[in-house]
Structure formats: structure tokens, C-alpha cells
Design an enzyme around this catalytic site. Structure first.
Site, PDB file in Angstrom:
ATOM      1  N   TYR A  69      41.844 -43.115 -16.319  1.00 20.99           N
ATOM      2  CA  TYR A  69      40.440 -43.056 -15.896  1.00 20.99           C
ATOM      3  C   TYR A  69      39.636 -42.164 -16.840  1.00 20.99           C
ATOM      4  O   TYR A  69      38.540 -42.528 -17.278  1.00 20.99           O
ATOM      5  CB  TYR A  69      40.391 -42.532 -14.463  1.00 20.99           C
ATOM      6  CG  TYR A  69      39.012 -42.421 -13.869  1.00 20.99           C
ATOM      7  CD1 TYR A  69      38.316 -43.550 -13.460  1.00 20.99           C
ATOM      8  CD2 TYR A  69      38.411 -41.171 -13.690  1.00 20.99           C
ATOM      9  CE1 TYR A  69      37.062 -43.445 -12.889  1.00 20.99           C
ATOM     10  CE2 TYR A  69      37.158 -41.063 -13.121  1.00 20.99           C
ATOM     11  CZ  TYR A  69      36.484 -42.192 -12.721  1.00 20.99           C
ATOM     12  OH  TYR A  69      35.250 -42.092 -12.166  1.00 20.99           O
ATOM     13  N   LYS A  73      36.483 -43.347 -19.176  1.00 21.20           N
ATOM     14  CA  LYS A  73      35.162 -42.723 -19.033  1.00 21.20           C
ATOM     15  C   LYS A  73      34.742 -42.021 -20.321  1.00 21.20           C
ATOM     16  O   LYS A  73      33.549 -41.970 -20.643  1.00 21.20           O
ATOM     17  CB  LYS A  73      35.143 -41.750 -17.848  1.00 21.20           C
ATOM     18  CG  LYS A  73      35.204 -42.461 -16.494  1.00 21.20           C
ATOM     19  CD  LYS A  73      33.995 -43.367 -16.271  1.00 21.20           C
ATOM     20  CE  LYS A  73      33.973 -43.961 -14.884  1.00 21.20           C
ATOM     21  NZ  LYS A  73      32.765 -44.732 -14.601  1.00 21.20           N
TER      22      LYS A  73
END
Length: 105
Positions: A69, A73
Site C-alpha cells: 500500500y 501511494k
């Protein structure tokens, strides 16, 4: 505005990506390109607009179990910076909002 973050929390073993981790990273990474491709042409024609991505503090502080993640991002931040330079002369702004951790009960 776009928020396409999907997490599959879990510590990576030996640094090897898991199938669900790869899926999560792919979705978080590709959705911004898809949405941008659809919204881009009208903004360029109008010479005005704003693209706002919803990021995360994960790539800046590191959150255990969210390596995929955080990487996705971080890529979103890079995408936003590059897009901002490409379209600034056309009156289009590109930003990333990175909210912090939210404690829930």
C-alpha cells in the site's frame, strides 16, 4: 477527486510479495491512470480543472504490514508531481491529500 486505496495488511515473509498484496498494489496504482484518462480531455479543452488524489501518510512514515500500500501511494505522489508539471500551463492543478491515521473503536 480519486481515492483508490486498497490494503491487504500483513507482514511480508522474506520480502516476497503475496498474491493479495500484488493485487492491492496493482489496483491502487492503476485506478488513478484510468480516471485521469477519462477526465483529462475535457479539462485540457477548457484549460481549467483540478485533479485531487487521496494519498496516505504510509509512504512517508511507514506502517508495518502495509508495504504494498505504501509503495502504491508513493507512486501516486510521483504521478501527481509529473502530471502537475505537464498540465500547469493549461490551468489544471494536481494535488494529493494525505490524511493521517484515524483511530477508530
Amino acid at each position: 477527486m480519486l481515492n483508490a486505496g486498497v490494503t491487504r495488511d500483513g507482514l511480508e515473509r522474506c520480502g516476497c510479495p503475496t498474491t493479495s498484496g500484488a493485487r492491492s498494489s496493482r489496483r491502487t496504482s492503476t485506478a488513478p491512470f484510468t480516471v485521469r484518462a477519462r477526465q483529462w480531455p475535457p479539462m485540457v479543452r477548457q484549460r481549467a480543472g483540478s485533479i485531487i488524489f487521496i494519498g496516505s501518510i504510509s509512504p512517508f512514515v511507514g506502517v508495518p504490514g502495509q508495504a504494498n500500500y505504501a509503495a502504491a501511494k508513493a507512486g501516486l505522489v510521483g504521478l501527481a508531481r509529473a502530471l502537475a508539471k505537464e498540465v500547469a500551463s493549461r490551468g489544471i492543478t494536481v494535488n494529493v491529500v494525505a490524511p493521517g491515521l484515524i483511530e477508530t473503536t
